[in-house]
Motif scaffolding. Sequence first.
Motif, mmCIF file in Angstrom:
data_model
loop_
_atom_site.group_PDB
_atom_site.id
_atom_site.type_symbol
_atom_site.label_atom_id
_atom_site.label_comp_id
_atom_site.label_asym_id
_atom_site.label_seq_id
_atom_site.Cartn_x
_atom_site.Cartn_y
_atom_site.Cartn_z
ATOM 1 N N PRO A 146 111.303 28.868 36.487
ATOM 2 C CA PRO A 146 111.914 28.867 35.141
ATOM 3 C C PRO A 146 111.842 30.244 34.475
ATOM 4 C CG PRO A 146 110.599 26.884 35.440
ATOM 5 C CD PRO A 146 110.314 27.774 36.630
ATOM 6 N N GLU A 147 110.750 30.967 34.671
ATOM 7 C CA GLU A 147 110.654 32.312 34.098
ATOM 8 C C GLU A 147 111.653 33.259 34.759
ATOM 9 O OE1 GLU A 147 105.877 32.297 32.970
ATOM 10 O OE2 GLU A 147 106.522 33.063 34.920
ATOM 11 N N LEU A 148 111.737 33.187 36.085
ATOM 12 C CA LEU A 148 112.627 34.082 36.823
ATOM 13 C C LEU A 148 114.087 33.831 36.436
ATOM 14 C CD1 LEU A 148 112.715 36.276 39.089
ATOM 15 C CD2 LEU A 148 113.241 34.395 40.644
ATOM 16 N N LEU A 149 114.528 32.590 36.570
ATOM 17 C CA LEU A 149 115.920 32.293 36.249
ATOM 18 C C LEU A 149 116.165 32.370 34.751
ATOM 19 C CD1 LEU A 149 116.682 29.516 38.868
ATOM 20 C CD2 LEU A 149 117.408 31.899 38.889
ATOM 21 N N GLY A 150 115.143 32.116 33.961
ATOM 22 C CA GLY A 150 115.267 32.246 32.514
ATOM 23 C C GLY A 150 115.470 33.680 32.067
ATOM 24 N N SER A 151 115.034 34.629 32.907
ATOM 25 C CA SER A 151 115.201 36.047 32.567
ATOM 26 C C SER A 151 116.596 36.565 32.912
ATOM 27 C CB SER A 151 114.151 36.899 33.292
ATOM 28 O OG SER A 151 114.450 37.011 34.685
ATOM 29 N N ARG A 162 117.072 16.472 40.072
ATOM 30 C CA ARG A 162 115.645 16.781 40.000
ATOM 31 C C ARG A 162 115.428 18.046 39.174
ATOM 32 N NH1 ARG A 162 117.898 17.318 44.908
ATOM 33 N NH2 ARG A 162 117.804 19.304 45.967
ATOM 34 N N PRO A 163 114.202 18.402 38.876
ATOM 35 C CA PRO A 163 113.961 19.555 37.992
ATOM 36 C C PRO A 163 114.669 20.839 38.431
ATOM 37 C CG PRO A 163 111.939 18.331 38.294
ATOM 38 C CD PRO A 163 112.961 17.716 39.222
ATOM 39 N N TRP A 164 114.765 21.105 39.732
ATOM 40 C CA TRP A 164 115.435 22.334 40.174
ATOM 41 C C TRP A 164 116.896 22.350 39.718
ATOM 42 C CZ3 TRP A 164 114.729 27.088 41.539
ATOM 43 C CH2 TRP A 164 115.794 27.807 42.112
ATOM 44 N N LEU A 165 117.567 21.225 39.845
ATOM 45 C CA LEU A 165 118.974 21.162 39.465
ATOM 46 C C LEU A 165 119.147 21.284 37.953
ATOM 47 C CD1 LEU A 165 120.055 18.413 41.995
ATOM 48 C CD2 LEU A 165 120.343 20.884 42.216
ATOM 49 N N ASP A 166 118.192 20.752 37.188
ATOM 50 C CA ASP A 166 118.215 20.958 35.727
ATOM 51 C C ASP A 166 118.126 22.449 35.419
ATOM 52 O OD1 ASP A 166 118.391 18.297 34.884
ATOM 53 O OD2 ASP A 166 116.210 18.034 34.907
ATOM 54 N N TYR A 226 118.059 21.002 60.850
ATOM 55 C CA TYR A 226 117.674 21.282 59.473
ATOM 56 C C TYR A 226 118.866 21.812 58.664
ATOM 57 C CZ TYR A 226 115.148 22.798 55.382
ATOM 58 O OH TYR A 226 114.733 22.960 54.081
ATOM 59 N N THR A 227 119.686 22.657 59.261
ATOM 60 C CA THR A 227 120.867 23.160 58.558
ATOM 61 C C THR A 227 121.823 22.019 58.242
ATOM 62 O OG1 THR A 227 120.646 25.373 59.496
ATOM 63 C CG2 THR A 227 122.830 24.747 58.689
ATOM 64 N N ARG A 228 121.947 21.035 59.141
ATOM 65 C CA ARG A 228 122.774 19.864 58.836
ATOM 66 C C ARG A 228 122.211 19.113 57.633
ATOM 67 N NH1 ARG A 228 122.657 19.262 64.403
ATOM 68 N NH2 ARG A 228 121.463 17.337 64.304
ATOM 69 N N PHE A 229 120.889 19.005 57.574
ATOM 70 C CA PHE A 229 120.215 18.383 56.425
ATOM 71 C C PHE A 229 120.546 19.148 55.142
ATOM 72 C CE2 PHE A 229 116.180 18.908 53.951
ATOM 73 C CZ PHE A 229 116.167 17.674 53.318
ATOM 74 N N LEU A 230 120.425 20.478 55.172
ATOM 75 C CA LEU A 230 120.771 21.285 53.993
ATOM 76 C C LEU A 230 122.228 21.090 53.597
ATOM 77 C CD1 LEU A 230 119.178 24.823 54.512
ATOM 78 C CD2 LEU A 230 118.489 23.058 52.893
ATOM 79 N N TYR A 231 123.100 21.146 54.600
ATOM 80 C CA TYR A 231 124.536 21.008 54.356
ATOM 81 C C TYR A 231 124.840 19.684 53.646
ATOM 82 C CZ TYR A 231 129.531 20.667 55.300
ATOM 83 O OH TYR A 231 130.884 20.526 55.171
ATOM 84 N N ASP A 232 124.235 18.598 54.137
ATOM 85 C CA ASP A 232 124.499 17.282 53.555
ATOM 86 C C ASP A 232 124.047 17.185 52.103
ATOM 87 O OD1 ASP A 232 125.715 16.320 55.826
ATOM 88 O OD2 ASP A 232 124.008 15.105 56.482
ATOM 89 N N GLY A 233 123.038 17.963 51.714
ATOM 90 C CA GLY A 233 122.548 17.903 50.345
ATOM 91 C C GLY A 233 123.079 18.984 49.424
ATOM 92 N N THR A 234 123.883 19.893 49.961
ATOM 93 C CA THR A 234 124.343 21.026 49.156
ATOM 94 C C THR A 234 125.268 20.607 48.021
ATOM 95 O OG1 THR A 234 123.965 22.619 50.929
ATOM 96 C CG2 THR A 234 125.583 23.240 49.274
ATOM 97 N N PHE A 235 125.887 19.447 48.118
ATOM 98 C CA PHE A 235 126.737 19.004 47.008
ATOM 99 C C PHE A 235 125.930 18.927 45.711
ATOM 100 C CE2 PHE A 235 124.968 14.891 48.133
ATOM 101 C CZ PHE A 235 124.860 14.241 46.912
ATOM 102 N N THR A 236 124.612 18.725 45.814
ATOM 103 C CA THR A 236 123.786 18.661 44.603
ATOM 104 C C THR A 236 123.698 20.041 43.944
ATOM 105 O OG1 THR A 236 121.652 19.010 45.736
ATOM 106 C CG2 THR A 236 122.451 16.730 45.538
ATOM 107 N N ASN A 237 123.572 21.095 44.754
ATOM 108 C CA ASN A 237 123.548 22.457 44.211
ATOM 109 C C ASN A 237 124.872 22.759 43.508
ATOM 110 O OD1 ASN A 237 121.957 22.430 46.922
ATOM 111 N ND2 ASN A 237 121.036 24.092 45.744
ATOM 112 N N VAL A 238 125.957 22.385 44.158
ATOM 113 C CA VAL A 238 127.293 22.625 43.604
ATOM 114 C C VAL A 238 127.463 21.844 42.294
ATOM 115 C CG1 VAL A 238 129.770 22.351 44.034
ATOM 116 C CG2 VAL A 238 128.268 23.199 45.862
ATOM 117 N N ALA A 239 126.992 20.602 42.278
ATOM 118 C CA ALA A 239 127.096 19.790 41.058
ATOM 119 C C ALA A 239 126.340 20.422 39.894
ATOM 120 C CB ALA A 239 126.567 18.374 41.322
ATOM 121 N N ALA A 240 125.257 21.143 40.208
ATOM 122 C CA ALA A 240 124.466 21.794 39.159
ATOM 123 C C ALA A 240 125.104 23.099 38.689
ATOM 124 C CB ALA A 240 123.057 22.059 39.664
ATOM 125 N N GLY A 241 126.106 23.587 39.432
ATOM 126 C CA GLY A 241 126.808 24.795 39.010
ATOM 127 C C GLY A 241 126.662 25.992 39.914
#
Length: 176
Positions: free
Chosen positions: A9-14, A56-60, A85-100
């Motif tokens: 939060p401090e890093l991204l808040g800056s 989750r908190p990261w997406l907030d 593992y990359t397939r796992f990341l790929y399947d969940g990346t829509f959450t990152n995109v949804a957060a912006g």
Amino acid sequence: MPSSVPTWPELLGSATRTAIHLEMRDSYAVDYEKGPFAAWRAGFRHDPADRASWWRPWLDLIQETVGRGVIVRRARIVSEPVSEYTRFLYDGTFTNVAAGEQVRWLPRRRASDIPLPGNDFWLIDGRLVRWNHFTGEGASAGGEISEDPAAAKLCADAFEEVWARAIPHDQYTISQ
């Protein structure tokens, strides 16, 4: 060099303009026996329509950062065929995109002639680098902060070259 590593939060808040992240590993701290990766291996997939189940908190934090006008971009350099593992990341990346976040994927073969830093990183406003260190097994080995202009330039130049070659998430496909 600052003596301590700020919290996320401090890093991204800056950040006032940009926060960019380059990931270059094919696996990160995978626990095959428990947790989200094990659930994914057993067939669990997040339902995009059930935001409450995966938000989750990261997406907030990402949503808040983007909401302040900061452009957040993530690029992943991946070996192909991709790791499980990359397939796992790929399947969940829509959450990152949804957060912006804007997310792109670059096949490693297309990165061979790009001068890359030795570690994954976040670069805040083109001046502050947060190095992400990992063990050989992919566990976090801690972060490190640098305000060295040469390191920031290396990261910025590498990221922009990766970004220019990379494929947007909604266009990148992986073979199953």
